[in-house]
Design an enzyme around this catalytic site. Structure first.
Site, PDB file in Angstrom:
ATOM      1  N   ASP A  88       0.850  -1.198   0.000  1.00 36.25           N
ATOM      2  CA  ASP A  88       0.000   0.000   0.000  1.00 36.25           C
ATOM      3  C   ASP A  88       0.878   1.238   0.000  1.00 36.25           C
ATOM      4  OD1 ASP A  88       0.834  -0.453   2.720  1.00 36.25           O
ATOM      5  OD2 ASP A  88      -0.765   0.874   3.418  1.00 36.25           O
ATOM      6  N   ASP A 119       8.768   3.938  -1.261  1.00 34.25           N
ATOM      7  CA  ASP A 119       8.025   3.523  -0.051  1.00 34.25           C
ATOM      8  C   ASP A 119       6.730   2.857  -0.449  1.00 34.25           C
ATOM      9  OD1 ASP A 119       7.015   3.309   2.500  1.00 34.25           O
ATOM     10  OD2 ASP A 119       6.667   5.448   2.779  1.00 34.25           O
ATOM     11  N   GLU A 152       0.127  -0.847   5.923  1.00 34.71           N
ATOM     12  CA  GLU A 152       1.198  -0.225   6.711  1.00 34.71           C
ATOM     13  C   GLU A 152       0.974   1.269   6.855  1.00 34.71           C
ATOM     14  OE1 GLU A 152       4.921   1.547   8.017  1.00 34.71           O
ATOM     15  OE2 GLU A 152       3.853   2.004   6.191  1.00 34.71           O
ATOM     16  N   GLU A 153       0.571   1.900   5.767  1.00 33.57           N
ATOM     17  CA  GLU A 153       0.433   3.368   5.795  1.00 33.57           C
ATOM     18  C   GLU A 153      -0.765   3.845   6.608  1.00 33.57           C
ATOM     19  OE1 GLU A 153       2.877   4.997   5.068  1.00 33.57           O
ATOM     20  OE2 GLU A 153       3.882   4.332   3.237  1.00 33.57           O
ATOM     21  N   HIS A 212     -22.163  34.929  13.199  1.00 36.82           N
ATOM     22  CA  HIS A 212     -21.726  36.144  12.501  1.00 36.82           C
ATOM     23  C   HIS A 212     -20.601  36.749  13.345  1.00 36.82           C
ATOM     24  CE1 HIS A 212     -21.681  40.201  10.947  1.00 36.82           C
ATOM     25  NE2 HIS A 212     -22.522  39.849   9.966  1.00 36.82           N
ATOM     26  N   THR A 314     -17.174  36.311   6.865  1.00 34.95           N
ATOM     27  CA  THR A 314     -16.985  36.749   8.253  1.00 34.95           C
ATOM     28  C   THR A 314     -17.750  35.813   9.172  1.00 34.95           C
ATOM     29  OG1 THR A 314     -18.741  38.315   7.806  1.00 34.95           O
ATOM     30  CG2 THR A 314     -16.491  39.185   7.807  1.00 34.95           C
ATOM     31  N   ARG A 327       6.160  11.241  17.944  1.00 32.99           N
ATOM     32  CA  ARG A 327       7.118  10.154  17.691  1.00 32.99           C
ATOM     33  C   ARG A 327       7.712   9.759  19.033  1.00 32.99           C
ATOM     34  NH1 ARG A 327       6.807   8.087  12.348  1.00 32.99           N
ATOM     35  NH2 ARG A 327       5.791   9.809  11.282  1.00 32.99           N
ATOM     36  N   SER A 398       8.645   5.352  11.464  1.00 33.49           N
ATOM     37  CA  SER A 398       8.044   4.276  12.252  1.00 33.49           C
ATOM     38  C   SER A 398       7.572   3.143  11.352  1.00 33.49           C
ATOM     39  CB  SER A 398       6.823   4.802  13.023  1.00 33.49           C
ATOM     40  OG  SER A 398       7.141   5.962  13.736  1.00 33.49           O
ATOM     41  N   HIS A 426       6.049  10.097   0.915  1.00 27.51           N
ATOM     42  CA  HIS A 426       4.787  10.730   1.337  1.00 27.51           C
ATOM     43  C   HIS A 426       4.589  12.120   0.716  1.00 27.51           C
ATOM     44  CE1 HIS A 426       4.476   8.139   5.290  1.00 27.51           C
ATOM     45  NE2 HIS A 426       4.935   7.454   4.259  1.00 27.51           N
TER      46      HIS A 426
END
Ligand code: BES
Ligand code: MN
Ligand code: MN
Length: 458
Positions: A88, A119, A152-153, A212, A314, A327, A398, A426
């Protein structure tokens, strides 16, 4: 070595054509609209494994995308290698930034441009071709098992169950993975660790509906402002993460380890130039290599809320959200860090808003052994094909399954990746050098040769 080179030379073009076919499947696991393509990619991998000489080839169903399995057991007394990869890929967005379409692989300047080129399609396919080479030249010195997954992804959620249910089938002496990077082709390296991951999404809700911004602005908390302040407070002035307890389990490297890590060639000027930034950023007191390889981090991966269409509107929005990933490094666990984050994030929210935290996937950090027979075999293989001993490095990315293999099967991993950080994993215009592709196919049979030889000695 000559046998290897000759076989590659004789089959060069076909090796590339087959990879191109694989790259043409838009096997994006994150987006359900690609489901048929992901399944076609799995079928293609199975077919190619069979053609290369694998037996018991199976597209194993899971609750999500299938795992492609295949093996060649020549002698139960020989050591067994479990090769892992993933078919994948990440979504190709933003499409407009690709110079050529992501699923039409194109060669420019000796590089293959396509989503998944590095990858991980380009990298795991090297293993299938190296396997074919060993079968055809009758030089396969080990038993091989292939396990190529399709999630995996998106965090390999169903793979844990697959591994638990197939412990006997997956029994092996080592796991071999090519899904990481080298420093450069001149400075070959082997990653000896991966960071873990804790991924979650936060939502801050202010008023029960969009308002608003003139009528209500100034009287009601704007969830975007509140979210921005909360997020900004997650790092202090030293870029240290402020979540209480976040670093409790983190250990410092020894002076020797620090020294060894910083021995790896790294040029901050080049790094900055490549990224077009004036200055680097990070936790005070650590070098860039330490920051990416050995320290935990907290990153915003996306943020949205209010009006983001053409022109102006707005509005004082009802909601604002962000995707955040952390991580992790050894001794931190994904579940615990997710809990610490959730508790802290809720505690810093002012009463003017409500906060929801939704955990996504996670994965545990790993450090792989550098004294094992398998690691030494990888070192010898790289030294033989690159003419230079590989430098051990710690990777920042990872691969959640690595910790699972260790936990469930008790098998350690060797990360023999041939990518480069500049391969734009990526990102738009992901690439893989044709040189690296063939170099990988050349190095892998050497790994098997040395692994068999060194195992026999021990
Ligand atoms: N192959 C990468 C991980 C990687 C890349 C490790 C480069 C070392 C060097 C893998 O496909 C990946 O992208 N993993 C994800 C985690 C997953 C749970 C989404 C990551 O690291 O973000
Ligand atoms: Mn990968
Ligand atoms: Mn990836």
């Amino acid at each position: 070595m000559q046998i290897i080179k000759d076989y590659i030379a004789a089959n060069k073009d076909r090796f590339l054509t087959e990879l191109f076919e694989l790259l043409r499947f838009p096997s994006v696991s994150a987006d359900p609209k690609y489901k048929p393509d992901v399944l076609h990619a799995a079928a293609y991998v199975a077919q190619k494994l069979r053609e290369a000489g694998a037996e018991q080839v199976e597209v194993c169903q899971t609750a999500g995308y299938p795992v492609v399995y295949g093996e060649k057991i020549t002698d139960p007394k020989k050591p067994t290698v479990l090769m892992y990869g993933h078919y994948d890929v990440q979504p190709p967005d933003p499409l407009e930034l690709w110079k050529t379409p992501p699923f039409e692989p194109t060669i420019r300047d000796g590089k293959i441009y396509a989503r998944g080129a590095c990858d991980d399609k380009g990298q795991f396919y090297m293993h299938i071709k190296a396997f074919e080479l060993m079968v055809q030249t009758q030089t396969l010195p080990c038993n091989i098992k292939f396990m190529i997954e399709g999630e995996e992804e998106v965090g390999s959620d169903n793979l844990g169950i697959f591994v638990q249910q197939n412990k006997e089938k997956l029994k092996a002496d080592v796991v071999l993975i090519s899904d990481t990077s080298m420093i450069s082709m001149e400075n070959p390296s082997l990653e000896t660790g991966l960071r873990g991951l804790s991924y979650l999404e936060v939502e801050v809700t202010g008023p029960n509906r969009d308002l608003h911004s003139g009528v209500y602005g100034g009287a009601v908390a704007n969830p975007i402002t509140i979210l921005a302040k909360m997020i900004a407070s997650l790092h202090d002035e030293n870029n240290h993460i402020t979540i209480p307890g976040f670093y409790d389990e983190v250990t410092e490297l020894s002076a020797n380890e620090k020294h060894a890590l910083n021995e790896a060639p790294f040029d901050p000027q080049e790094y900055k130039k490549d990224l077009d930034v004036q200055e680097l950023w990070g936790e005070t007191g650590y070098s860039t290599l330490e920051r990416t390889g050995t320290r935990p981090t907290l990153e915003l991966n996306g943020i949205w809320g209010g009006y983001i269409g053409e022109g102006a509107k707005t509005v004082l929005p009802s909601k604002a959200s962000a995707k955040i990933s952390m991580r992790l490094v050894p001794n931190q666990t994904s579940a615990h860090i997710t809990e610490l984050f959730t508790r802290h994030f809720k505690s810093i929210a002012p009463k003017s808003v409500k906060v929801k935290v939704t955990p996504h996937h996670g994965g545990e950090p790993v450090v792989t052994p550098t004294s094992s027979v398998a690691f030494r075999a990888a070192e010898k293989a790289i030294e033989a094909s690159f003419g230079k001993k590989p430098i051990p490095t710690r990777g920042g990315g990872s691969i959640p399954i690595v910790a699972l293999f260790e936990q469930e099967l008790g098998i350690k991993t060797v990360l023999m990746g041939f990518g480069l950080d500049s391969d734009a994993l990526h990102s738009p215009n992901e690439k893989y050098d044709i040189y690296n592709y063939y170099k990988g196919i050349e190095t892998i049979p050497l790994f098997y040769k040395y692994f068999a030889e060194l195992s026999a000695e021990n």
